[in-house]
Design a protein around this motif. Structure first.
Motif, PDB file in Angstrom:
ATOM      1  N   HIS A 153      54.266  37.211  25.426  1.00 16.09           N
ATOM      2  CA  HIS A 153      54.994  37.530  26.651  1.00 16.09           C
ATOM      3  C   HIS A 153      54.756  36.455  27.710  1.00 16.09           C
ATOM      4  O   HIS A 153      55.703  35.938  28.308  1.00 16.09           O
ATOM      5  CB  HIS A 153      54.570  38.901  27.184  1.00 16.09           C
ATOM      6  CG  HIS A 153      55.100  39.208  28.545  1.00 16.09           C
ATOM      7  ND1 HIS A 153      56.428  39.503  28.778  1.00 16.09           N
ATOM      8  CD2 HIS A 153      54.482  39.257  29.753  1.00 16.09           C
ATOM      9  CE1 HIS A 153      56.603  39.720  30.071  1.00 16.09           C
ATOM     10  NE2 HIS A 153      55.439  39.578  30.691  1.00 16.09           N
ATOM     11  N   GLY A 154      53.501  36.112  27.929  1.00 16.15           N
ATOM     12  CA  GLY A 154      53.173  35.106  28.940  1.00 16.15           C
ATOM     13  C   GLY A 154      53.755  33.746  28.614  1.00 16.15           C
ATOM     14  O   GLY A 154      54.309  33.068  29.489  1.00 16.15           O
ATOM     15  N   ARG A 155      53.665  33.344  27.368  1.00 14.50           N
ATOM     16  CA  ARG A 155      54.216  32.040  26.973  1.00 14.50           C
ATOM     17  C   ARG A 155      55.733  32.012  27.101  1.00 14.50           C
ATOM     18  O   ARG A 155      56.310  31.030  27.564  1.00 14.50           O
ATOM     19  CB  ARG A 155      53.811  31.705  25.543  1.00 14.50           C
ATOM     20  CG  ARG A 155      52.379  31.296  25.416  1.00 14.50           C
ATOM     21  CD  ARG A 155      52.051  30.937  24.003  1.00 14.50           C
ATOM     22  NE  ARG A 155      50.699  30.410  23.958  1.00 14.50           N
ATOM     23  CZ  ARG A 155      50.277  29.557  23.052  1.00 14.50           C
ATOM     24  NH1 ARG A 155      51.091  29.139  22.115  1.00 14.50           N
ATOM     25  NH2 ARG A 155      49.040  29.125  23.080  1.00 14.50           N
ATOM     26  N   THR A 156      56.380  33.081  26.686  1.00 14.09           N
ATOM     27  CA  THR A 156      57.847  33.138  26.753  1.00 14.09           C
ATOM     28  C   THR A 156      58.326  33.093  28.195  1.00 14.09           C
ATOM     29  O   THR A 156      59.208  32.296  28.548  1.00 14.09           O
ATOM     30  CB  THR A 156      58.363  34.411  26.058  1.00 14.09           C
ATOM     31  OG1 THR A 156      57.898  34.429  24.713  1.00 14.09           O
ATOM     32  CG2 THR A 156      59.878  34.466  26.069  1.00 14.09           C
ATOM     33  N   MET A 157      57.747  33.925  29.046  1.00  8.44           N
ATOM     34  CA  MET A 157      58.207  33.999  30.428  1.00  8.44           C
ATOM     35  C   MET A 157      57.834  32.737  31.213  1.00  8.44           C
ATOM     36  O   MET A 157      58.630  32.258  32.024  1.00  8.44           O
ATOM     37  CB  MET A 157      57.659  35.254  31.113  1.00  8.44           C
ATOM     38  CG  MET A 157      58.160  36.542  30.485  1.00  8.44           C
ATOM     39  SD  MET A 157      59.967  36.550  30.260  1.00  8.44           S
ATOM     40  CE  MET A 157      60.270  38.263  29.983  1.00  8.44           C
ATOM     41  N   THR A 158      56.656  32.184  30.948  1.00  6.16           N
ATOM     42  CA  THR A 158      56.286  30.927  31.613  1.00  6.16           C
ATOM     43  C   THR A 158      57.210  29.805  31.155  1.00  6.16           C
ATOM     44  O   THR A 158      57.646  28.979  31.958  1.00  6.16           O
ATOM     45  CB  THR A 158      54.813  30.569  31.333  1.00  6.16           C
ATOM     46  OG1 THR A 158      53.979  31.633  31.794  1.00  6.16           O
ATOM     47  CG2 THR A 158      54.417  29.281  32.032  1.00  6.16           C
ATOM     48  N   GLY A 159      57.530  29.781  29.873  1.00  9.21           N
ATOM     49  CA  GLY A 159      58.472  28.782  29.361  1.00  9.21           C
ATOM     50  C   GLY A 159      59.842  28.906  29.992  1.00  9.21           C
ATOM     51  O   GLY A 159      60.484  27.901  30.326  1.00  9.21           O
ATOM     52  N   LEU A 160      60.306  30.136  30.175  1.00  8.57           N
ATOM     53  CA  LEU A 160      61.591  30.347  30.845  1.00  8.57           C
ATOM     54  C   LEU A 160      61.536  29.891  32.299  1.00  8.57           C
ATOM     55  O   LEU A 160      62.498  29.320  32.817  1.00  8.57           O
ATOM     56  CB  LEU A 160      62.002  31.817  30.772  1.00  8.57           C
ATOM     57  CG  LEU A 160      62.554  32.277  29.440  1.00  8.57           C
ATOM     58  CD1 LEU A 160      62.696  33.790  29.407  1.00  8.57           C
ATOM     59  CD2 LEU A 160      63.892  31.612  29.174  1.00  8.57           C
ATOM     60  N   PHE A 161      60.415  30.149  32.955  1.00  3.52           N
ATOM     61  CA  PHE A 161      60.265  29.729  34.344  1.00  3.52           C
ATOM     62  C   PHE A 161      60.318  28.205  34.440  1.00  3.52           C
ATOM     63  O   PHE A 161      61.066  27.645  35.238  1.00  3.52           O
ATOM     64  CB  PHE A 161      58.956  30.260  34.934  1.00  3.52           C
ATOM     65  CG  PHE A 161      58.737  29.872  36.365  1.00  3.52           C
ATOM     66  CD1 PHE A 161      59.293  30.618  37.385  1.00  3.52           C
ATOM     67  CD2 PHE A 161      57.989  28.759  36.695  1.00  3.52           C
ATOM     68  CE1 PHE A 161      59.115  30.260  38.716  1.00  3.52           C
ATOM     69  CE2 PHE A 161      57.797  28.391  38.013  1.00  3.52           C
ATOM     70  CZ  PHE A 161      58.361  29.142  39.026  1.00  3.52           C
ATOM     71  N   VAL A 162      59.530  27.534  33.602  1.00  2.00           N
ATOM     72  CA  VAL A 162      59.475  26.068  33.661  1.00  2.00           C
ATOM     73  C   VAL A 162      60.794  25.455  33.206  1.00  2.00           C
ATOM     74  O   VAL A 162      61.377  24.613  33.890  1.00  2.00           O
ATOM     75  CB  VAL A 162      58.291  25.529  32.827  1.00  2.00           C
ATOM     76  CG1 VAL A 162      58.351  24.013  32.704  1.00  2.00           C
ATOM     77  CG2 VAL A 162      56.973  25.950  33.454  1.00  2.00           C
ATOM     78  N   GLY A 163      61.293  25.887  32.047  1.00  2.00           N
ATOM     79  CA  GLY A 163      62.521  25.296  31.519  1.00  2.00           C
ATOM     80  C   GLY A 163      63.776  25.737  32.246  1.00  2.00           C
ATOM     81  O   GLY A 163      64.602  24.913  32.637  1.00  2.00           O
ATOM     82  N   GLY A 164      63.899  27.042  32.428  1.00  2.00           N
ATOM     83  CA  GLY A 164      65.129  27.584  33.002  1.00  2.00           C
ATOM     84  C   GLY A 164      65.244  27.445  34.501  1.00  2.00           C
ATOM     85  O   GLY A 164      66.347  27.369  35.037  1.00  2.00           O
ATOM     86  N   LEU A 165      64.107  27.417  35.197  1.00  2.00           N
ATOM     87  CA  LEU A 165      64.169  27.310  36.655  1.00  2.00           C
ATOM     88  C   LEU A 165      63.763  25.929  37.151  1.00  2.00           C
ATOM     89  O   LEU A 165      64.477  25.330  37.953  1.00  2.00           O
ATOM     90  CB  LEU A 165      63.294  28.379  37.312  1.00  2.00           C
ATOM     91  CG  LEU A 165      63.805  29.811  37.182  1.00  2.00           C
ATOM     92  CD1 LEU A 165      62.794  30.793  37.744  1.00  2.00           C
ATOM     93  CD2 LEU A 165      65.139  29.971  37.885  1.00  2.00           C
ATOM     94  N   LEU A 166      62.634  25.419  36.702  1.00  2.00           N
ATOM     95  CA  LEU A 166      62.159  24.139  37.239  1.00  2.00           C
ATOM     96  C   LEU A 166      62.935  22.955  36.680  1.00  2.00           C
ATOM     97  O   LEU A 166      63.449  22.131  37.441  1.00  2.00           O
ATOM     98  CB  LEU A 166      60.658  23.972  36.984  1.00  2.00           C
ATOM     99  CG  LEU A 166      59.743  25.007  37.635  1.00  2.00           C
ATOM    100  CD1 LEU A 166      58.285  24.672  37.368  1.00  2.00           C
ATOM    101  CD2 LEU A 166      60.004  25.124  39.121  1.00  2.00           C
ATOM    102  N   ILE A 167      63.027  22.846  35.366  1.00  2.00           N
ATOM    103  CA  ILE A 167      63.694  21.680  34.779  1.00  2.00           C
ATOM    104  C   ILE A 167      65.202  21.745  34.989  1.00  2.00           C
ATOM    105  O   ILE A 167      65.806  20.796  35.495  1.00  2.00           O
ATOM    106  CB  ILE A 167      63.326  21.529  33.293  1.00  2.00           C
ATOM    107  CG1 ILE A 167      61.830  21.234  33.158  1.00  2.00           C
ATOM    108  CG2 ILE A 167      64.149  20.430  32.634  1.00  2.00           C
ATOM    109  CD1 ILE A 167      61.315  21.229  31.740  1.00  2.00           C
ATOM    110  N   ALA A 168      65.821  22.861  34.612  1.00  2.00           N
ATOM    111  CA  ALA A 168      67.273  22.983  34.819  1.00  2.00           C
ATOM    112  C   ALA A 168      67.604  22.955  36.310  1.00  2.00           C
ATOM    113  O   ALA A 168      68.608  22.374  36.725  1.00  2.00           O
ATOM    114  CB  ALA A 168      67.794  24.261  34.183  1.00  2.00           C
TER     115      ALA A 168
END
Length: 185
Positions: A153-168
């Motif tokens: 859960h933590g890895r998935t949501m952190t990945g979404l935060f970094v990839g989906g919000l920060l990078i994109a």
């Protein structure tokens, strides 16, 4: 599952933020060079905004189509809540409540982005890959939490935060894009 130490969690968050900043820097230089600028000219343009600092021009956002306005609103909500979730205590009622709001905001941002085609008129761009992945990974992260698989859960949501919000999100501020014009143009 054993609980992670707070230091380990903060170190992972810092590492992910640095990776996001690095990817953003590479994307910025790459797009600038694709448009015929050298890497130093691209960075200078990005960092100094052509020497014209100003307050954001929200009139451009107000004049944008509704799907862009909805997308920006959802991303803004998800970014604010995401920071609070990453920094706050995990597993309590506040975390779960904010988490559900974050999931709805991320889903809204991803779905609304599928109707935005300004970068490539009428076609999907590479940024739409983030939307597709978000729509796949969000249910995976929720399912992991429901099954008490905290690590996934933590890895998935952190990945979404970094990839989906920060990078994109950083890609939205590249020269020539609407957010660049609002903030720097």
């Amino acid at each position: 599952m054993s609980e992670q130490s707070p230091t380990f969690g903060r170190a992972r968050i810092l590492r992910n933020l640095l990776i996001g900043a690095g990817v953003t820097l590479v994307l910025t230089i790459g797009v600038g060079m694709a448009r015929g600028y050298g890497p130093l000219a691209t960075l200078k343009s990005f960092l100094h905004a052509h020497g014209r600092p100003h307050a954001p021009n929200f009139g451009l956002l107000a004049a944008a189509p509704i799907q862009i306005q909805l997308h920006v609103a959802a991303v803004t909500i998800a970014l604010g809540i995401g920071v609070a979730l990453l920094a706050g205590v995990k597993g309590n009622t506040v975390h779960r409540t904010l988490g559900w709001i974050w999931v709805v905001a991320m889903a809204t941002a991803a779905i609304s982005s599928l109707f935005i085609h300004r970068a490539s008129a009428g076609h999907f761009s590479f940024l739409h890959l983030f939307a597709g992945w978000t729509l796949i990974a969000l249910p995976m992260g929720v399912f992991a939490a429901r099954k008490h698989n905290i690590r996934l859960h933590g890895r998935t949501m952190t990945g979404l935060f970094v990839g989906g919000l920060l990078i994109a999100g950083a890609a939205a501020f590249l020269p020539g894009r609407l957010m660049w014009q609002i903030a720097f143009g």
